[in-house]
Design a protein around this motif. Structure first.
Motif, PDB file in Angstrom:
ATOM      1  N   SER A 185      58.185  42.257 -43.476  1.00  0.00           N
ATOM      2  CA  SER A 185      57.421  42.650 -44.665  1.00  0.00           C
ATOM      3  C   SER A 185      58.323  43.146 -45.796  1.00  0.00           C
ATOM      4  O   SER A 185      59.255  43.920 -45.573  1.00  0.00           O
ATOM      5  N   ARG A 186      57.998  42.718 -47.004  1.00  0.00           N
ATOM      6  CA  ARG A 186      58.714  43.185 -48.194  1.00  0.00           C
ATOM      7  C   ARG A 186      58.036  44.378 -48.825  1.00  0.00           C
ATOM      8  O   ARG A 186      58.694  45.217 -49.456  1.00  0.00           O
ATOM      9  N   THR A 187      56.713  44.476 -48.676  1.00  0.00           N
ATOM     10  CA  THR A 187      55.952  45.581 -49.271  1.00  0.00           C
ATOM     11  C   THR A 187      55.080  46.233 -48.204  1.00  0.00           C
ATOM     12  O   THR A 187      54.789  45.647 -47.159  1.00  0.00           O
ATOM     13  N   ARG A 188      54.640  47.449 -48.501  1.00  0.00           N
ATOM     14  CA  ARG A 188      53.771  48.154 -47.562  1.00  0.00           C
ATOM     15  C   ARG A 188      52.438  47.422 -47.398  1.00  0.00           C
ATOM     16  O   ARG A 188      51.883  47.355 -46.294  1.00  0.00           O
TER      17      ARG A 188
ATOM     18  N   THR B 261      68.081  44.738 -52.627  1.00  0.00           N
ATOM     19  CA  THR B 261      67.901  43.719 -53.673  1.00  0.00           C
ATOM     20  C   THR B 261      69.181  42.931 -53.917  1.00  0.00           C
ATOM     21  O   THR B 261      69.354  42.329 -54.974  1.00  0.00           O
ATOM     22  N   GLY B 262      70.074  42.946 -52.940  1.00  0.00           N
ATOM     23  CA  GLY B 262      71.355  42.258 -53.101  1.00  0.00           C
ATOM     24  C   GLY B 262      71.229  40.766 -53.274  1.00  0.00           C
ATOM     25  O   GLY B 262      72.128  40.116 -53.823  1.00  0.00           O
ATOM     26  N   TRP B 263      70.127  40.189 -52.801  1.00  0.00           N
ATOM     27  CA  TRP B 263      69.897  38.753 -52.955  1.00  0.00           C
ATOM     28  C   TRP B 263      69.135  38.426 -54.243  1.00  0.00           C
ATOM     29  O   TRP B 263      68.815  37.264 -54.499  1.00  0.00           O
ATOM     30  N   GLY B 264      68.823  39.461 -55.019  1.00  0.00           N
ATOM     31  CA  GLY B 264      68.015  39.251 -56.215  1.00  0.00           C
ATOM     32  C   GLY B 264      66.538  39.211 -55.933  1.00  0.00           C
ATOM     33  O   GLY B 264      65.719  38.989 -56.837  1.00  0.00           O
ATOM     34  N   TYR B 265      66.159  39.445 -54.687  1.00  0.00           N
ATOM     35  CA  TYR B 265      64.751  39.448 -54.270  1.00  0.00           C
ATOM     36  C   TYR B 265      64.665  40.302 -53.019  1.00  0.00           C
ATOM     37  O   TYR B 265      65.398  40.077 -52.057  1.00  0.00           O
ATOM     38  N   GLY B 266      63.798  41.308 -53.058  1.00  0.00           N
ATOM     39  CA  GLY B 266      63.667  42.199 -51.913  1.00  0.00           C
ATOM     40  C   GLY B 266      62.955  43.474 -52.306  1.00  0.00           C
ATOM     41  O   GLY B 266      62.208  43.512 -53.288  1.00  0.00           O
ATOM     42  N   SER B 267      63.194  44.537 -51.537  1.00  0.00           N
ATOM     43  CA  SER B 267      62.501  45.806 -51.731  1.00  0.00           C
ATOM     44  C   SER B 267      63.453  46.867 -52.253  1.00  0.00           C
ATOM     45  O   SER B 267      64.544  47.066 -51.693  1.00  0.00           O
ATOM     46  N   GLU B 268      63.041  47.549 -53.302  1.00  0.00           N
ATOM     47  CA  GLU B 268      63.765  48.736 -53.731  1.00  0.00           C
ATOM     48  C   GLU B 268      63.648  49.806 -52.643  1.00  0.00           C
ATOM     49  O   GLU B 268      62.799  49.730 -51.761  1.00  0.00           O
ATOM     50  N   ARG B 269      64.482  50.813 -52.717  1.00  0.00           N
ATOM     51  CA  ARG B 269      64.562  51.820 -51.665  1.00  0.00           C
ATOM     52  C   ARG B 269      63.203  52.447 -51.341  1.00  0.00           C
ATOM     53  O   ARG B 269      62.832  52.567 -50.167  1.00  0.00           O
ATOM     54  N   ALA B 270      62.439  52.823 -52.345  1.00  0.00           N
ATOM     55  CA  ALA B 270      61.164  53.507 -52.108  1.00  0.00           C
ATOM     56  C   ALA B 270      60.186  52.600 -51.374  1.00  0.00           C
ATOM     57  O   ALA B 270      59.477  53.054 -50.454  1.00  0.00           O
ATOM     58  N   GLU B 271      60.130  51.340 -51.753  1.00  0.00           N
ATOM     59  CA  GLU B 271      59.223  50.409 -51.091  1.00  0.00           C
ATOM     60  C   GLU B 271      59.677  50.129 -49.661  1.00  0.00           C
ATOM     61  O   GLU B 271      58.858  50.057 -48.737  1.00  0.00           O
ATOM     62  N   ALA B 272      60.980  49.980 -49.472  1.00  0.00           N
ATOM     63  CA  ALA B 272      61.510  49.763 -48.128  1.00  0.00           C
ATOM     64  C   ALA B 272      61.187  50.953 -47.231  1.00  0.00           C
ATOM     65  O   ALA B 272      60.821  50.782 -46.056  1.00  0.00           O
ATOM     66  N   LYS B 273      61.291  52.155 -47.764  1.00  0.00           N
ATOM     67  CA  LYS B 273      60.979  53.351 -46.974  1.00  0.00           C
ATOM     68  C   LYS B 273      59.496  53.392 -46.628  1.00  0.00           C
ATOM     69  O   LYS B 273      59.106  53.809 -45.512  1.00  0.00           O
ATOM     70  N   ALA B 274      58.639  52.951 -47.539  1.00  0.00           N
ATOM     71  CA  ALA B 274      57.201  52.914 -47.260  1.00  0.00           C
ATOM     72  C   ALA B 274      56.901  51.928 -46.140  1.00  0.00           C
ATOM     73  O   ALA B 274      56.065  52.198 -45.261  1.00  0.00           O
ATOM     74  N   VAL B 275      57.570  50.782 -46.144  1.00  0.00           N
ATOM     75  CA  VAL B 275      57.393  49.809 -45.063  1.00  0.00           C
ATOM     76  C   VAL B 275      57.871  50.408 -43.747  1.00  0.00           C
ATOM     77  O   VAL B 275      57.177  50.329 -42.718  1.00  0.00           O
TER      78      VAL B 275
END
Length: 352
Positions: A289-292, A26-40
């Motif tokens: 993808s940003r979300t699963r 989320t360093g850009w202020g838009y993206g996936s938190e760790r849990a969502e990134a791991k799901a992807v």
């Protein structure tokens, strides 16, 4: 998922879809938190994917950090690609950006730490800075290959003439060869059909294709909502219905999606996979993808088979003018052959 060697000049085996991780963090202020990134990540791996693409600049370094954590348990299973040029920190300045040997060496060392690995399988120069001589870039890549810190090298978002020159320099001087290019390519962005993809096919370079959904346009979601990259990233790297061409493309995608009871994004990816099947070298779309749920809405393309008629509709709606010199060549073919038939291949096919 099926696999191929990445280009005709390596034995590097990659899955037919790559996972782009620009949204990991989320360093850009838009993206996936760790849990969502791991799901992807988990969904991509479960589908058979092994090709992970990141960059030092993605989410101000957070993407590399998360990818390093996710692949740690099975590092050798994955083909790990990362990039340098823009820098891993905001406001990097002259010393931490660009294509120079200096920035390449310090960037790869920083990426290796964030990725928690001793080597990067494929290292890209992310963008052409328009300043650094191409022989400096290729020679520095060769040093990194010989040191074992990277295994292969490629050029991302470079013009075709610079890539072709770099390829020849590496061959003539006995340096580690370039194996691939990376470029934007989708139904709404087909400029690579003019020079980049014909060059890649002729030289046997693999091609990784970013933004296969046009930044979300080809999912159809922007007709009903402004959510997503259009607002989250301020419209950066997002296509919109700015002309009749984009509207015709999206109309065709949505109509075919209805015919096949599929998601529009699946149609867009299926068209790219069909394009890859016609290529003499590996063309690999990169899913960002940003979300699963977004990932799942594109992976279905692997099971889709578009009919020749559906492919033709998409080809026609998305066609671009090839411009000079290709149109002049096509118009002169009769004179070149003395009216006895066509000797020239179409511009989008590899030249022997």
């Amino acid at each position: 998922m099926q696999y191929s060697t990445f280009g005709r000049r390596t034995g590097l085996r990659v899955s037919q879809l790559a996972l782009g991780t620009g949204n990991f963090g989320t360093g850009w202020g838009y993206g996936s938190e760790r849990a969502e990134a791991k799901a992807v990540f988990d969904g991509y791996v479960a589908a058979g994917g092994n090709f992970i693409d990141t960059a030092d600049t993605y989410q101000v370094g957070q993407s590399e950090q998360l990818v390093g954590d996710f692949i740690a348990a099975e590092r050798d299973h994955f083909v790990l690609a990362s990039k340098y040029t823009l820098g891993g920190a905001p406001n990097g300045g002259l010393s931490r950006t660009g294509n120079s040997r200096k920035n390449m060496i310090q960037s790869v060392e920083a990426s290796l730490k964030r990725l928690k690995t001793d080597r990067i399988d494929l290292y890209w120069a992310h963008f052409s800075d328009g300043v650094t001589p191409i022989d400096e870039i290729v020679r520095a890549f060769d040093d990194l290959v010989r040191s074992g810190k990277i295994l292969y090298a490629g050029l991302s978002n470079f013009p075709a003439w610079r890539i072709a020159r770099a390829d020849l320099l590496a061959e003539l001087r006995g340096w580690a060869p370039l194996i691939a290019i990376q470029t934007e390519y989708s139904l709404v962005e087909r400029s690579a059909d003019r020079e980049l993809l014909p060059m890649a096919e002729a030289l046997g370079l693999g091609a990784a294709l970013w933004s296969p959904l046009g930044g979300g346009l080809l999912t159809g979601k922007y007709r009903d909502s402004k959510e997503g990259r259009l607002t989250g990233l301020g419209g950066v790297l997002v296509h919109t219905e700015k002309s009749a061409r984009e509207t015709a493309i999206l109309d065709a995608v949505l109509a075919i999606a209805a015919e096949l009871d599929a998601a529009p994004g699946e149609i867009a990816i299926a068209w790219l996979l069909a394009r890859a099947a016609r290529s003499s070298t590996a063309l690999v779309p990169i899913l960002g993808s940003r979300t699963r749920s977004q990932l799942d809405a594109t992976l279905g393309a692997l099971a889709l088979s578009l009919t020749p008629e559906q492919l033709q509709r998409l080809d026609t709606a998305s066609a671009i003018a090839l411009g000079a010199p290709f149109e002049a060549i096509a118009n002169s073919t009769g004179n070149i052959t003395g009216g006895q038939g066509t000797l020239l291949r179409a511009p989008f096919l590899p030249v022997a």
